[in-house]
Write an enzyme that holds these catalytic residues in place. Structure first.
Site, short mmCIF file in Angstrom:
data_model
loop_
_atom_site.label_atom_id
_atom_site.label_comp_id
_atom_site.label_asym_id
_atom_site.label_seq_id
_atom_site.Cartn_x
_atom_site.Cartn_y
_atom_site.Cartn_z
N SER A 141 36.05 40.57 34.92
CA SER A 141 37.43 40.76 35.35
C SER A 141 37.41 40.87 36.87
CB SER A 141 37.98 42.06 34.73
OG SER A 141 39.18 42.47 35.36
N TYR A 154 37.26 51.06 32.04
CA TYR A 154 37.29 49.60 32.07
C TYR A 154 36.66 49.08 33.36
CZ TYR A 154 39.23 44.88 31.54
OH TYR A 154 39.39 43.52 31.41
#
Length: 259
Positions: A141, A154
């Site tokens: 990401s 995350y």
């Protein structure tokens, strides 16, 4: 076709980014295992992609060592080998760190990091055994490089994926195995759609403002990345022909997180 005669495992492939990658891989000649917790949906996707000749559905919890090993064994039994792993399975939980429950923290890290480790280890053993080489691709990401509020585990997990890929690139080189990370920006999948109202509540702003001023603020054009964008980039990495591209990360984000 770019992936003719290749065999791939794509985790989290019954929906979203994983589904788009699996579908594109099949169109480019690969045989693909749709690895997902939802066996019914995995089977449905496999059938949609042409059935057993092109794709099979296998239920797997990527945090379960035995299930991961079984998934890899079933793939080899069905297709004879493994050339590509796309470690895509992931979850998301939004909350400030001082309120984050430890069990939820451990669950998120387990899916992203334990899952990446277990699937990588199982696939590497097959790739090394037959000296065919291979490509390990992690779904990172922009949060592999940046941080955002409310996403502590995350961000931590996605940073960890970068380190794992670099180790795999170094250890795998002698066996012709490459490892790379795809780093998308925000993609309108159910995972992201779920975050919009959650962040609006936590930040005390409207959902429209979450999209405009949080998720897309740093892009050059205010646009979401698409599943097609991510799949095309993953195909490029999977089909690359030499070790020149290994241990790297490619950001696909409409300019968010420029290097």
């Amino acid at each position: 076709m770019l992936l003719d005669n290749k065999v791939a495992i794509v985790t989290g492939a019954a929906s979203g980014i994983g589904l788009e990658i699996a579908a594109l891989f099949v169109r480019e000649g690969a045989r693909v295992t749709i690895a997902d917790q939802d066996q019914e949906r995995a089977n449905a996707v496999a059938n949609e992609l042409g059935g057993h000749e092109h794709a099979i559905g296998i239920a797997v919890d990527v945090t379960n060592e035995a299930e991961v090993e079984a998934c890899v064994a079933k793939t080899v039994a069905a297709f004879g080998k493994i050339d590509i792993l796309v470690s895509n399975a992931g979850i998301q939980t939004v909350a400030p760190l001082h309120e984050f429950e430890f069990d939820r923290w451990k669950q998120l890290l387990a899916v992203h990091l334990d899952g990446a480790f277990l699937t990588t280890r199982a696939c590497l053993r097959e790739m090394y055994k037959h000296c065919r080489g291979g490509s390990i691709i992690y779904m990172g990401s922009v949060h592999s490089k940046e941080a955002s509020m409310l996403k502590g585990p995350y961000v931590t997990a996605k940073h960890g994926i970068m380190g794992l890929a670099k180790v795999v690139a170094k250890e795998g080189a002698a066996h012709g195995v490459r490892a790379n990370v795809i780093c998308p920006g925000f993609v309108r999948t159910p995972l992201v759609d779920k975050q919009i109202p959650e962040q609006a509540k936590e930040l005390g702003i409207s959902e429209k403002d979450v999209i405009r001023n949080v998720m897309l603020k740093e892009t050059v054009d205010g646009e979401f990345t698409t599943v097609e964008d991510v799949a095309q980039t993953t195909l490029f990495v999977a089909a690359f022909r030499s070790n020149a591209l290994t241990g790297q990360s490619i950001v696909v984000s409409h300019g968010w997180g420029m290097q």
